[in-house]
Design an enzyme around this catalytic site. Sequence first.
Site, mmCIF file in Angstrom:
data_model
loop_
_atom_site.group_PDB
_atom_site.id
_atom_site.type_symbol
_atom_site.label_atom_id
_atom_site.label_comp_id
_atom_site.label_asym_id
_atom_site.label_seq_id
_atom_site.Cartn_x
_atom_site.Cartn_y
_atom_site.Cartn_z
ATOM 1 C CG ASP A 32 -1.961 0.939 1.042
ATOM 2 O OD1 ASP A 32 -1.605 2.138 0.776
ATOM 3 O OD2 ASP A 32 -3.082 0.653 1.728
ATOM 4 C CG ASN A 88 -11.551 -0.684 4.968
ATOM 5 O OD1 ASN A 88 -11.802 -1.215 5.887
ATOM 6 N ND2 ASN A 88 -10.509 -0.112 4.675
ATOM 7 C CD GLN A 95 -14.727 -0.956 -1.568
ATOM 8 O OE1 GLN A 95 -15.791 -1.265 -1.158
ATOM 9 N NE2 GLN A 95 -14.097 -1.659 -2.467
ATOM 10 C CG HIS A 101 -8.513 -3.506 -1.544
ATOM 11 N ND1 HIS A 101 -9.380 -2.638 -2.058
ATOM 12 C CD2 HIS A 101 -8.081 -2.421 -0.138
ATOM 13 C CE1 HIS A 101 -9.669 -1.663 -1.625
ATOM 14 N NE2 HIS A 101 -9.141 -1.508 -0.353
ATOM 15 C CG HIS A 103 -6.172 -2.797 3.874
ATOM 16 N ND1 HIS A 103 -5.585 -1.524 3.350
ATOM 17 C CD2 HIS A 103 -7.444 -2.580 3.427
ATOM 18 C CE1 HIS A 103 -6.347 -0.893 2.933
ATOM 19 N NE2 HIS A 103 -7.423 -1.346 2.817
#
Length: 141
Positions: A32, A88, A95, A101, A103
């Site tokens: 990220d 999220n 989100q 995705h 995390h």
Amino acid sequence: MQKENCIFCKIANHQVPSYTLFENEQVLAFLDLSQVTKGHTLVIPKQHADNVYDLSQADAQAVFAAVPEISRALQQETGAAGMNILSNTGKVAGQSVSHFHLHLIPRHDKHDGFGAKWEVHNDDYTAEELATIAESIKNRL
Ligand code: AMP
Ligand code: ZN
């Protein structure tokens, strides 16, 4: 299928660079850009899905199948004491990129930058109410 103007589709197709850690036919994992803690990683299906609601079972399996190995590598590299793994879904849940995705956030202590407010409401539901809630949801599966 790729969705137009989706940043993660572009990353999956190598049209946009990323700090890739892991890749196979269905899955990509990359850092990220906004690191909550060192090693904060995103794991995505290459196939576009807006969120968990339209994630195919095959892509869900592929994404989650990659998670233990990536998590072990993150733990070994960062010496993290723990890890938060979360997705999220929807703006209300935080989100910001509409391509599913996960995390993976290595954790060190309570003050390492990650926080999820988590108020429990145990007293709000009787055992009977919980049974009714479970039954109603079960009926939709
Ligand atoms: P979320 O807010 O759960 O949708 O998470 C989206 C995450 O994607 C955020 O933490 C962003 O920092 C991250 N992000 C957005 N664009 C990129 C990018 N091009 N490369 C890597 N991470 C990104
Ligand atoms: Zn996409």
